[in-house]
Scaffold this motif. Structure first.
Motif, PDB file in Angstrom:
ATOM      1  N   LEU A   1      46.946  53.990  26.716  1.00 33.61           N
ATOM      2  CA  LEU A   1      48.111  53.538  25.958  1.00 33.61           C
ATOM      3  C   LEU A   1      49.065  54.699  25.678  1.00 33.61           C
ATOM      4  O   LEU A   1      50.285  54.529  25.721  1.00 33.61           O
ATOM      5  CB  LEU A   1      47.672  52.880  24.646  1.00 33.61           C
TER       6      LEU A   1
ATOM      7  N   GLY B   1      51.425  55.300  28.372  1.00 32.14           N
ATOM      8  CA  GLY B   1      52.427  54.268  28.607  1.00 32.14           C
ATOM      9  C   GLY B   1      51.958  53.069  29.404  1.00 32.14           C
ATOM     10  O   GLY B   1      52.758  52.198  29.737  1.00 32.14           O
ATOM     11  N   LEU B   2      50.677  52.980  29.718  1.00 32.33           N
ATOM     12  CA  LEU B   2      50.159  51.821  30.450  1.00 32.33           C
ATOM     13  C   LEU B   2      50.291  50.586  29.559  1.00 32.33           C
ATOM     14  O   LEU B   2      50.109  50.674  28.342  1.00 32.33           O
ATOM     15  CB  LEU B   2      48.699  52.050  30.837  1.00 32.33           C
ATOM     16  N   SER B   3      50.593  49.451  30.148  1.00 35.95           N
ATOM     17  CA  SER B   3      50.753  48.232  29.354  1.00 35.95           C
ATOM     18  C   SER B   3      49.434  47.856  28.685  1.00 35.95           C
ATOM     19  O   SER B   3      48.350  48.236  29.151  1.00 35.95           O
ATOM     20  CB  SER B   3      51.238  47.078  30.237  1.00 35.95           C
ATOM     21  N   ILE B   4      49.537  47.085  27.630  1.00 43.90           N
ATOM     22  CA  ILE B   4      48.349  46.671  26.888  1.00 43.90           C
ATOM     23  C   ILE B   4      47.444  45.800  27.764  1.00 43.90           C
ATOM     24  O   ILE B   4      46.233  45.989  27.797  1.00 43.90           O
ATOM     25  CB  ILE B   4      48.756  45.931  25.599  1.00 43.90           C
ATOM     26  N   THR B   5      48.042  44.908  28.513  1.00 48.30           N
ATOM     27  CA  THR B   5      47.251  44.034  29.389  1.00 48.30           C
ATOM     28  C   THR B   5      46.536  44.842  30.470  1.00 48.30           C
ATOM     29  O   THR B   5      45.340  44.651  30.704  1.00 48.30           O
ATOM     30  CB  THR B   5      48.153  42.962  30.040  1.00 48.30           C
ATOM     31  N   ASP B   6      47.268  45.743  31.121  1.00 53.47           N
ATOM     32  CA  ASP B   6      46.638  46.572  32.156  1.00 53.47           C
ATOM     33  C   ASP B   6      45.543  47.452  31.561  1.00 53.47           C
ATOM     34  O   ASP B   6      44.476  47.614  32.161  1.00 53.47           O
ATOM     35  CB  ASP B   6      47.684  47.443  32.860  1.00 53.47           C
ATOM     36  N   THR B   7      45.801  48.006  30.385  1.00 57.65           N
ATOM     37  CA  THR B   7      44.789  48.830  29.707  1.00 57.65           C
ATOM     38  C   THR B   7      43.537  48.005  29.446  1.00 57.65           C
ATOM     39  O   THR B   7      42.420  48.440  29.736  1.00 57.65           O
ATOM     40  CB  THR B   7      45.340  49.392  28.385  1.00 57.65           C
TER      41      THR B   7
ATOM     42  N   LYS C   1      49.778  47.890  20.406  1.00 54.02           N
ATOM     43  CA  LYS C   1      51.235  48.087  20.495  1.00 54.02           C
ATOM     44  C   LYS C   1      51.694  49.117  19.465  1.00 54.02           C
ATOM     45  O   LYS C   1      52.485  50.010  19.791  1.00 54.02           O
ATOM     46  CB  LYS C   1      51.951  46.747  20.287  1.00 54.02           C
TER      47      LYS C   1
ATOM     48  N   GLN D   1      50.560  52.529  20.550  1.00 55.11           N
ATOM     49  CA  GLN D   1      51.357  53.008  21.687  1.00 55.11           C
ATOM     50  C   GLN D   1      52.719  53.515  21.206  1.00 55.11           C
ATOM     51  O   GLN D   1      53.178  54.575  21.637  1.00 55.11           O
ATOM     52  CB  GLN D   1      51.524  51.893  22.707  1.00 55.11           C
TER      53      GLN D   1
END
Length: 132
Positions: free
Chosen positions: A84, A87-93, A118, A121
């Motif tokens: 996070l 900068g990786l998205s929450i879903t991808d993380t 969120k 991040q």
């Protein structure tokens, strides 16, 4: 050898006298560390370490004070913080670290760190931009 060193040695021999148990538990922890993003469960861990799942659960809790699942979740959540922050998205993380649901991931993350993914991040991004 001082009195305290002798006592520590004596207690260590009582608590940690079975090397095969220690190897089994440490091996399980190493397996989790190197495979935490994969689908892991007690059945798989017990097969990997060639022991009954109930025995492994008891040993792990005895030596580490938590269950393998608790450690796995802890390991995944720590990895999530790093992803996070980058900068990786929450879903991808969520999926990259082995969770099956963004909702359960967010709930566990907030319970552990006091911030939603969120919020974390945003805070990490803000902190990083102020130090640059």
């Amino acid at each position: 050898m001082t009195f305290y060193q002798k006592e520590i040695s004596r207690i260590k021999n009582i608590c940690y006298s079975n090397k095969s148990q220690i190897d089994r538990v440490v091996g399980t922890r190493h397996f989790i560390i190197h495979n935490f993003e994969k689908e892991l469960n007690l059945n798989l861990l017990s097969r990997v370490r060639c022991t009954s799942k109930f025995h492994l659960l008891r040993l792990y809790k005895l030596y580490y004070g938590q269950t393998p699942k608790q450690y796995l979740i802890e390991k995944r959540l720590e990895a999530a913080k790093q992803l996070l922050s980058r900068g990786l998205s929450i879903t991808d993380t969520c999926y990259d670290i082995g969770f099956e649901s963004p909702c359960s991931f967010s709930t566990l993350f907030k319970a552990r760190f006091g911030l939603s993914p969120k919020e974390y991040q945003k805070k990490a991004t803000f902190t990083k931009s102020n130090h640059s």
